[in-house]
Scaffold this motif. Structure first.
Motif, PDB file in Angstrom:
ATOM      1  N   ASN A   1       0.801  -1.240   0.000  1.00  0.00           N
ATOM      2  CA  ASN A   1       0.000   0.000   0.000  1.00  0.00           C
ATOM      3  C   ASN A   1       0.829   1.283   0.000  1.00  0.00           C
ATOM      4  OD1 ASN A   1      -2.539  -1.287  -0.114  1.00  0.00           O
ATOM      5  ND2 ASN A   1      -2.389  -1.722   2.074  1.00  0.00           N
ATOM      6  N   ASP A   2       2.074   1.206  -0.468  1.00  0.00           N
ATOM      7  CA  ASP A   2       2.901   2.404  -0.636  1.00  0.00           C
ATOM      8  C   ASP A   2       2.504   3.017  -1.977  1.00  0.00           C
ATOM      9  OD1 ASP A   2       4.884   4.247  -1.354  1.00  0.00           O
ATOM     10  OD2 ASP A   2       6.472   3.113  -0.366  1.00  0.00           O
ATOM     11  N   TYR A   3       1.624   4.021  -1.912  1.00  0.00           N
ATOM     12  CA  TYR A   3       1.045   4.584  -3.131  1.00  0.00           C
ATOM     13  C   TYR A   3       2.104   5.160  -4.075  1.00  0.00           C
ATOM     14  CZ  TYR A   3      -3.844   3.935  -1.873  1.00  0.00           C
ATOM     15  OH  TYR A   3      -5.066   3.381  -1.585  1.00  0.00           O
ATOM     16  N   GLY A   4       3.148   5.757  -3.539  1.00  0.00           N
ATOM     17  CA  GLY A   4       4.200   6.299  -4.396  1.00  0.00           C
ATOM     18  C   GLY A   4       4.825   5.215  -5.253  1.00  0.00           C
ATOM     19  N   ARG A   5       5.191   4.100  -4.631  1.00  0.00           N
ATOM     20  CA  ARG A   5       5.810   2.991  -5.368  1.00  0.00           C
ATOM     21  C   ARG A   5       4.816   2.352  -6.335  1.00  0.00           C
ATOM     22  NH1 ARG A   5       8.434  -0.857  -1.121  1.00  0.00           N
ATOM     23  NH2 ARG A   5       9.587  -1.669  -2.885  1.00  0.00           N
ATOM     24  N   VAL A   6       3.579   2.222  -5.907  1.00  0.00           N
ATOM     25  CA  VAL A   6       2.547   1.622  -6.757  1.00  0.00           C
ATOM     26  C   VAL A   6       2.378   2.443  -8.033  1.00  0.00           C
ATOM     27  CG1 VAL A   6       0.051   1.208  -6.937  1.00  0.00           C
ATOM     28  CG2 VAL A   6       1.300   0.467  -4.895  1.00  0.00           C
ATOM     29  N   ILE A   7       2.278   3.750  -7.870  1.00  0.00           N
ATOM     30  CA  ILE A   7       2.051   4.622  -9.019  1.00  0.00           C
ATOM     31  C   ILE A   7       3.271   4.635  -9.935  1.00  0.00           C
ATOM     32  CG2 ILE A   7       1.625   7.033  -9.686  1.00  0.00           C
ATOM     33  CD1 ILE A   7      -0.010   7.210  -6.967  1.00  0.00           C
ATOM     34  N   MET A   8       4.458   4.661  -9.348  1.00  0.00           N
ATOM     35  CA  MET A   8       5.678   4.602 -10.175  1.00  0.00           C
ATOM     36  C   MET A   8       5.727   3.287 -10.958  1.00  0.00           C
ATOM     37  SD  MET A   8       8.790   6.128  -7.921  1.00  0.00           S
ATOM     38  CE  MET A   8       8.995   7.890  -7.746  1.00  0.00           C
ATOM     39  N   ALA A   9       5.394   2.190 -10.289  1.00  0.00           N
ATOM     40  CA  ALA A   9       5.427   0.884 -10.945  1.00  0.00           C
ATOM     41  C   ALA A   9       4.370   0.799 -12.040  1.00  0.00           C
ATOM     42  CB  ALA A   9       5.218  -0.232  -9.921  1.00  0.00           C
ATOM     43  N   TYR A  10       3.213   1.418 -11.828  1.00  0.00           N
ATOM     44  CA  TYR A  10       2.171   1.402 -12.858  1.00  0.00           C
ATOM     45  C   TYR A  10       2.677   2.105 -14.118  1.00  0.00           C
ATOM     46  CZ  TYR A  10      -2.508   1.267 -14.847  1.00  0.00           C
ATOM     47  OH  TYR A  10      -3.586   0.985 -15.654  1.00  0.00           O
ATOM     48  N   ASN A  11       3.474   3.154 -13.947  1.00  0.00           N
ATOM     49  CA  ASN A  11       3.962   3.912 -15.099  1.00  0.00           C
ATOM     50  C   ASN A  11       5.252   3.333 -15.684  1.00  0.00           C
ATOM     51  OD1 ASN A  11       5.932   6.437 -15.914  1.00  0.00           O
ATOM     52  ND2 ASN A  11       3.871   6.629 -16.751  1.00  0.00           N
ATOM     53  N   ALA A  12       6.255   3.113 -14.854  1.00  0.00           N
ATOM     54  CA  ALA A  12       7.585   2.722 -15.357  1.00  0.00           C
ATOM     55  C   ALA A  12       7.775   1.211 -15.411  1.00  0.00           C
ATOM     56  CB  ALA A  12       8.673   3.335 -14.478  1.00  0.00           C
ATOM     57  N   GLY A  13       6.955   0.472 -14.682  1.00  0.00           N
ATOM     58  CA  GLY A  13       7.107  -0.976 -14.614  1.00  0.00           C
ATOM     59  C   GLY A  13       7.749  -1.411 -13.309  1.00  0.00           C
ATOM     60  N   GLU A  14       7.346  -2.569 -12.834  1.00  0.00           N
ATOM     61  CA  GLU A  14       7.864  -3.079 -11.561  1.00  0.00           C
ATOM     62  C   GLU A  14       9.366  -3.320 -11.614  1.00  0.00           C
ATOM     63  OE1 GLU A  14       5.220  -6.400 -10.048  1.00  0.00           O
ATOM     64  OE2 GLU A  14       4.273  -5.876 -11.969  1.00  0.00           O
ATOM     65  N   GLY A  15       9.849  -3.786 -12.761  1.00  0.00           N
ATOM     66  CA  GLY A  15      11.270  -4.080 -12.884  1.00  0.00           C
ATOM     67  C   GLY A  15      12.124  -2.851 -12.608  1.00  0.00           C
ATOM     68  N   VAL A  16      11.702  -1.702 -13.140  1.00  0.00           N
ATOM     69  CA  VAL A  16      12.453  -0.462 -12.936  1.00  0.00           C
ATOM     70  C   VAL A  16      12.398  -0.050 -11.470  1.00  0.00           C
ATOM     71  CG1 VAL A  16      12.573   1.989 -13.531  1.00  0.00           C
ATOM     72  CG2 VAL A  16      12.081   0.312 -15.306  1.00  0.00           C
ATOM     73  N   VAL A  17      11.225  -0.126 -10.868  1.00  0.00           N
ATOM     74  CA  VAL A  17      11.076   0.256  -9.458  1.00  0.00           C
ATOM     75  C   VAL A  17      11.914  -0.650  -8.568  1.00  0.00           C
ATOM     76  CG1 VAL A  17       9.429   0.407  -7.529  1.00  0.00           C
ATOM     77  CG2 VAL A  17       8.806   1.307  -9.778  1.00  0.00           C
ATOM     78  N   ASP A  18      11.899  -1.942  -8.842  1.00  0.00           N
ATOM     79  CA  ASP A  18      12.671  -2.888  -8.028  1.00  0.00           C
ATOM     80  C   ASP A  18      14.176  -2.716  -8.235  1.00  0.00           C
ATOM     81  OD1 ASP A  18      10.208  -3.819  -7.237  1.00  0.00           O
ATOM     82  OD2 ASP A  18      10.260  -5.620  -8.493  1.00  0.00           O
ATOM     83  N   ARG A  19      14.582  -2.548  -9.500  1.00  0.00           N
ATOM     84  CA  ARG A  19      16.000  -2.402  -9.822  1.00  0.00           C
ATOM     85  C   ARG A  19      16.608  -1.147  -9.210  1.00  0.00           C
ATOM     86  NH1 ARG A  19      14.992  -3.743 -14.797  1.00  0.00           N
ATOM     87  NH2 ARG A  19      14.909  -1.630 -15.567  1.00  0.00           N
ATOM     88  N   THR A  20      15.829  -0.063  -9.167  1.00  0.00           N
ATOM     89  CA  THR A  20      16.349   1.215  -8.668  1.00  0.00           C
ATOM     90  C   THR A  20      16.041   1.426  -7.194  1.00  0.00           C
ATOM     91  OG1 THR A  20      14.342   2.413  -9.283  1.00  0.00           O
ATOM     92  CG2 THR A  20      16.115   2.309 -10.931  1.00  0.00           C
ATOM     93  N   ASN A  21      15.463   0.399  -6.546  1.00  0.00           N
ATOM     94  CA  ASN A  21      15.063   0.527  -5.144  1.00  0.00           C
ATOM     95  C   ASN A  21      14.141   1.734  -4.959  1.00  0.00           C
ATOM     96  OD1 ASN A  21      14.932  -0.267  -2.497  1.00  0.00           O
ATOM     97  ND2 ASN A  21      16.726   0.914  -1.880  1.00  0.00           N
ATOM     98  N   SER A  22      13.174   1.852  -5.870  1.00  0.00           N
ATOM     99  CA  SER A  22      12.154   2.912  -5.865  1.00  0.00           C
ATOM    100  C   SER A  22      12.735   4.303  -6.076  1.00  0.00           C
ATOM    101  CB  SER A  22      11.341   2.884  -4.568  1.00  0.00           C
ATOM    102  OG  SER A  22      10.782   1.612  -4.369  1.00  0.00           O
ATOM    103  N   ARG A  23      13.892   4.383  -6.699  1.00  0.00           N
ATOM    104  CA  ARG A  23      14.493   5.694  -6.998  1.00  0.00           C
ATOM    105  C   ARG A  23      14.454   5.937  -8.509  1.00  0.00           C
ATOM    106  NH1 ARG A  23      16.699   7.580  -2.416  1.00  0.00           N
ATOM    107  NH2 ARG A  23      17.417   6.108  -0.859  1.00  0.00           N
ATOM    108  N   VAL A  24      13.260   5.860  -9.058  1.00  0.00           N
ATOM    109  CA  VAL A  24      13.068   6.064 -10.494  1.00  0.00           C
ATOM    110  C   VAL A  24      13.259   7.548 -10.796  1.00  0.00           C
ATOM    111  CG1 VAL A  24      11.457   5.806 -12.416  1.00  0.00           C
ATOM    112  CG2 VAL A  24      11.415   4.163 -10.528  1.00  0.00           C
ATOM    113  N   THR A  25      14.135   7.852 -11.739  1.00  0.00           N
ATOM    114  CA  THR A  25      14.396   9.259 -12.057  1.00  0.00           C
ATOM    115  C   THR A  25      13.931   9.648 -13.457  1.00  0.00           C
ATOM    116  OG1 THR A  25      16.650   8.716 -12.712  1.00  0.00           O
ATOM    117  CG2 THR A  25      16.333   9.485 -10.446  1.00  0.00           C
ATOM    118  N   TYR A  26      13.127   8.790 -14.104  1.00  0.00           N
ATOM    119  CA  TYR A  26      12.577   9.175 -15.405  1.00  0.00           C
ATOM    120  C   TYR A  26      11.658  10.373 -15.171  1.00  0.00           C
ATOM    121  CZ  TYR A  26      13.698   4.314 -16.714  1.00  0.00           C
ATOM    122  OH  TYR A  26      14.317   3.113 -16.937  1.00  0.00           O
TER     123      TYR A  26
END
Length: 197
Positions: A81-106
């Motif tokens: 239920n971490d909405y920030g991570r959920v929303i980032m993953a919905y846009n960039a993909g789970e792989g990117v969120v997991d690989r960057t430890n939720s530090r997506v900079t796109y």
């Protein structure tokens, strides 16, 4: 349809609405340049994970909303239920969120995450999202600093450096293609110590 579908999957209506607004602005026939389809802009490969194997079916608003909401539900479970991570993953993909430890900079993902959170709040969402907004701002700052360093490297004018060099070879041999290499070769330039105070 949104309240009924959101309720059936136990996902906040405000979150589903916020994603729909950011993704398609309620245009059931929207198609992105990347090939995402419909109200919740689902990629055919993501939809196939939920049993929707025909991209044409994603133009059906109900099919699209059900599939997108199921995907949101899975992301909410995965990211606790971490909405920030959920929303980032919905846009960039789970792989990117997991690989960057939720530090997506796109930049697209940062703008998207902020827009969805603001729409979520506007539609009455109550989950805590202030930390997610702060993280987006911090990531935007990291992105800006990294780009600034890259620009400095790219545009640094060597003439601004205080060290001076002088050629050690005949001017015609300063062409690297004509310069001999090997143990007997001389450097093309050397530090001009006569100009150092």
């Amino acid at each position: 349809m949104i309240p009924g579908i959101a309720s059936s999957y136990k996902v906040e209506t405000a979150l589903v609405r916020a994603v729909v607004v950011a993704e398609s602005n309620y245009n059931a026939h929207a198609v992105s340049g990347a090939g995402a389809i419909g109200l919740m802009q689902l990629m055919p490969a993501t939809a196939a994970d939920y049993g929707v194997t025909s991209p044409e079916r994603l133009f059906d608003p109900e099919v699209n909303l059900r599939t997108g909401t199921r995907h949101l539900k899975r992301l909410l479970r995965k990211y606790e239920n971490d909405y920030g991570r959920v929303i980032m993953a919905y846009n960039a993909g789970e792989g990117v969120v997991d690989r960057t430890n939720s530090r997506v900079t796109y930049l697209e993902t940062l703008n998207y995450t902020e827009a969805v959170i603001r729409n979520y709040r506007r539609h009455g969402g109550t989950a805590p999202t202030q930390d997610a907004l702060r993280q987006v701002q911090a990531l935007r700052g990291m992105r800006y600093n990294r780009n600034s360093r890259r620009l400095l490297k790219k545009y640094l004018d060597p003439s601004l450096l205080s060290l001076k060099v002088k050629p050690t070879l005949d001017v015609r041999l300063l062409n690297p293609a004509l310069h001999d290499i090997g143990p007997e070769s001389r450097p093309m330039f050397e530090l001009d110590t006569s100009r150092i105070p």
